[in-house]
Design a protein around this motif. Structure first.
Motif, PDB file in Angstrom:
ATOM      1  N   PHE A 113      10.954  33.997 -20.484  1.00 52.20           N
ATOM      2  CA  PHE A 113      10.362  34.424 -19.221  1.00 52.20           C
ATOM      3  C   PHE A 113       8.962  33.842 -19.012  1.00 52.20           C
ATOM      4  CE2 PHE A 113       8.029  37.631 -16.648  1.00 52.20           C
ATOM      5  CZ  PHE A 113       8.740  37.474 -15.466  1.00 52.20           C
ATOM      6  N   VAL A 114       8.173  33.788 -20.051  1.00 49.05           N
ATOM      7  CA  VAL A 114       6.799  33.280 -19.918  1.00 49.05           C
ATOM      8  C   VAL A 114       6.769  31.812 -19.468  1.00 49.05           C
ATOM      9  CG1 VAL A 114       4.645  32.778 -21.161  1.00 49.05           C
ATOM     10  CG2 VAL A 114       5.748  35.010 -21.401  1.00 49.05           C
ATOM     11  N   PRO A 115       7.538  30.899 -20.069  1.00 47.02           N
ATOM     12  CA  PRO A 115       7.529  29.522 -19.560  1.00 47.02           C
ATOM     13  C   PRO A 115       8.050  29.418 -18.119  1.00 47.02           C
ATOM     14  CG  PRO A 115       8.500  29.573 -21.744  1.00 47.02           C
ATOM     15  CD  PRO A 115       8.304  30.992 -21.316  1.00 47.02           C
ATOM     16  N   PHE A 116       8.975  30.287 -17.737  1.00 48.11           N
ATOM     17  CA  PHE A 116       9.449  30.317 -16.351  1.00 48.11           C
ATOM     18  C   PHE A 116       8.295  30.673 -15.410  1.00 48.11           C
ATOM     19  CE2 PHE A 116      11.235  32.796 -12.778  1.00 48.11           C
ATOM     20  CZ  PHE A 116      11.993  31.799 -12.173  1.00 48.11           C
ATOM     21  N   CYS A 117       7.505  31.659 -15.785  1.00 48.57           N
ATOM     22  CA  CYS A 117       6.344  32.048 -14.969  1.00 48.57           C
ATOM     23  C   CYS A 117       5.306  30.929 -14.915  1.00 48.57           C
ATOM     24  CB  CYS A 117       5.714  33.326 -15.513  1.00 48.57           C
ATOM     25  SG  CYS A 117       6.744  34.784 -15.307  1.00 48.57           S
ATOM     26  N   VAL A 118       5.062  30.282 -16.032  1.00 49.04           N
ATOM     27  CA  VAL A 118       4.089  29.190 -16.078  1.00 49.04           C
ATOM     28  C   VAL A 118       4.549  28.019 -15.210  1.00 49.04           C
ATOM     29  CG1 VAL A 118       2.989  27.477 -17.581  1.00 49.04           C
ATOM     30  CG2 VAL A 118       3.167  29.858 -18.317  1.00 49.04           C
ATOM     31  N   ALA A 119       5.838  27.696 -15.254  1.00 47.17           N
ATOM     32  CA  ALA A 119       6.366  26.616 -14.418  1.00 47.17           C
ATOM     33  C   ALA A 119       6.208  26.959 -12.936  1.00 47.17           C
ATOM     34  CB  ALA A 119       7.825  26.347 -14.756  1.00 47.17           C
ATOM     35  N   ASN A 120       6.452  28.199 -12.582  1.00 49.39           N
ATOM     36  CA  ASN A 120       6.281  28.604 -11.189  1.00 49.39           C
ATOM     37  C   ASN A 120       4.815  28.615 -10.783  1.00 49.39           C
ATOM     38  OD1 ASN A 120       8.812  29.225  -9.713  1.00 49.39           O
ATOM     39  ND2 ASN A 120       9.199  30.411 -11.569  1.00 49.39           N
ATOM     40  N   TYR A 121       3.940  28.999 -11.686  1.00 44.91           N
ATOM     41  CA  TYR A 121       2.506  28.942 -11.409  1.00 44.91           C
ATOM     42  C   TYR A 121       2.081  27.501 -11.115  1.00 44.91           C
ATOM     43  CZ  TYR A 121      -2.520  29.205 -12.036  1.00 44.91           C
ATOM     44  OH  TYR A 121      -3.871  29.093 -11.847  1.00 44.91           O
ATOM     45  N   GLY A 122       2.575  26.569 -11.903  1.00 45.90           N
ATOM     46  CA  GLY A 122       2.268  25.157 -11.652  1.00 45.90           C
ATOM     47  C   GLY A 122       2.796  24.687 -10.317  1.00 45.90           C
TER      48      GLY A 122
ATOM     49  N   VAL B 226      15.992  25.050 -10.127  1.00 47.45           N
ATOM     50  CA  VAL B 226      16.600  24.191 -11.147  1.00 47.45           C
ATOM     51  C   VAL B 226      15.521  23.641 -12.072  1.00 47.45           C
ATOM     52  CG1 VAL B 226      17.793  21.979 -11.496  1.00 47.45           C
ATOM     53  CG2 VAL B 226      18.654  23.613  -9.812  1.00 47.45           C
ATOM     54  N   ARG B 227      14.417  23.222 -11.502  1.00 50.02           N
ATOM     55  CA  ARG B 227      13.342  22.637 -12.315  1.00 50.02           C
ATOM     56  C   ARG B 227      12.627  23.692 -13.163  1.00 50.02           C
ATOM     57  NH1 ARG B 227       9.947  18.224  -9.405  1.00 50.02           N
ATOM     58  NH2 ARG B 227      10.527  16.973 -11.179  1.00 50.02           N
ATOM     59  N   THR B 228      12.310  24.835 -12.584  1.00 47.91           N
ATOM     60  CA  THR B 228      11.560  25.841 -13.338  1.00 47.91           C
ATOM     61  C   THR B 228      12.438  26.513 -14.401  1.00 47.91           C
ATOM     62  OG1 THR B 228      11.938  27.507 -11.605  1.00 47.91           O
ATOM     63  CG2 THR B 228       9.857  26.276 -11.525  1.00 47.91           C
ATOM     64  N   ILE B 229      13.704  26.742 -14.083  1.00 46.54           N
ATOM     65  CA  ILE B 229      14.613  27.312 -15.081  1.00 46.54           C
ATOM     66  C   ILE B 229      14.857  26.295 -16.200  1.00 46.54           C
ATOM     67  CG2 ILE B 229      16.989  28.079 -15.494  1.00 46.54           C
ATOM     68  CD1 ILE B 229      16.827  29.461 -12.722  1.00 46.54           C
ATOM     69  N   GLY B 230      15.003  25.034 -15.834  1.00 43.11           N
ATOM     70  CA  GLY B 230      15.173  23.991 -16.845  1.00 43.11           C
ATOM     71  C   GLY B 230      13.996  23.918 -17.791  1.00 43.11           C
TER      72      GLY B 230
ATOM     73  N   VAL C 132      12.961  42.550 -31.253  1.00 41.30           N
ATOM     74  CA  VAL C 132      13.095  41.096 -31.397  1.00 41.30           C
ATOM     75  C   VAL C 132      13.795  40.518 -30.171  1.00 41.30           C
ATOM     76  CG1 VAL C 132      14.197  39.255 -32.747  1.00 41.30           C
ATOM     77  CG2 VAL C 132      13.026  41.137 -33.909  1.00 41.30           C
ATOM     78  N   TRP C 133      14.834  41.185 -29.685  1.00 39.76           N
ATOM     79  CA  TRP C 133      15.544  40.684 -28.499  1.00 39.76           C
ATOM     80  C   TRP C 133      14.637  40.705 -27.273  1.00 39.76           C
ATOM     81  CZ3 TRP C 133      19.294  37.601 -29.265  1.00 39.76           C
ATOM     82  CH2 TRP C 133      20.106  37.738 -30.380  1.00 39.76           C
ATOM     83  N   LEU C 134      13.764  41.704 -27.171  1.00 39.97           N
ATOM     84  CA  LEU C 134      12.788  41.727 -26.077  1.00 39.97           C
ATOM     85  C   LEU C 134      11.829  40.543 -26.207  1.00 39.97           C
ATOM     86  CD1 LEU C 134      11.474  43.042 -23.616  1.00 39.97           C
ATOM     87  CD2 LEU C 134      10.136  44.441 -25.209  1.00 39.97           C
ATOM     88  N   LYS C 135      11.373  40.267 -27.415  1.00 43.44           N
ATOM     89  CA  LYS C 135      10.496  39.115 -27.643  1.00 43.44           C
ATOM     90  C   LYS C 135      11.199  37.811 -27.272  1.00 43.44           C
ATOM     91  CE  LYS C 135       7.795  41.021 -31.468  1.00 43.44           C
ATOM     92  NZ  LYS C 135       7.459  40.839 -32.897  1.00 43.44           N
ATOM     93  N   ILE C 136      12.492  37.714 -27.576  1.00 42.53           N
ATOM     94  CA  ILE C 136      13.253  36.517 -27.227  1.00 42.53           C
ATOM     95  C   ILE C 136      13.326  36.361 -25.715  1.00 42.53           C
ATOM     96  CG2 ILE C 136      15.552  35.468 -27.298  1.00 42.53           C
ATOM     97  CD1 ILE C 136      15.796  36.758 -30.156  1.00 42.53           C
ATOM     98  N   ALA C 137      13.584  37.457 -25.009  1.00 43.28           N
ATOM     99  CA  ALA C 137      13.623  37.393 -23.545  1.00 43.28           C
ATOM    100  C   ALA C 137      12.278  36.932 -22.983  1.00 43.28           C
ATOM    101  CB  ALA C 137      14.015  38.751 -22.966  1.00 43.28           C
TER     102      ALA C 137
END
Length: 91
Positions: free
Chosen positions: A72-81, A32-36, A63-68
């Protein structure tokens, strides 16, 4: 012996193996926190970088791949933290 580290009180668990790390990431509270975080940061970045392209109708598959990836990148960064804060030293 119970884990009494500050991280274990905040996140509820610590990890030292890849399996434990995956289990920690998949906990409902942590998802919930990382997806948020990914939705919030991804939306801001999407608006800054791609909104004009989408609104003008020029969004192609690239462009749609870039949007995805924008989400995805902030999700990975949140999980890394999360994993950095809860790592339990081996031994």
């Amino acid at each position: 012996m119970a884990d009494t580290s500050p991280a274990s009180h905040y996140y509820g668990a610590t990890w030292s193996t890849p399996t434990e790390a995956a289990q920690l990431i998949c906990r409902r509270h942590n998802l919930v926190r990382t997806i948020g975080a990914a939705l919030l940061v991804g939306t801001v970045l999407f608006c800054i970088n791609q909104l004009d392209v989408v609104l003008s109708g020029r969004a192609d598959p690239t462009v749609w791949l870039k949007i995805a990836l924008t989400y995805f990148v902030p999700f990975c960064v949140a999980n890394y933290g999360l994993l950095t804060a809860t790592r339990r030293p081996l031994g």
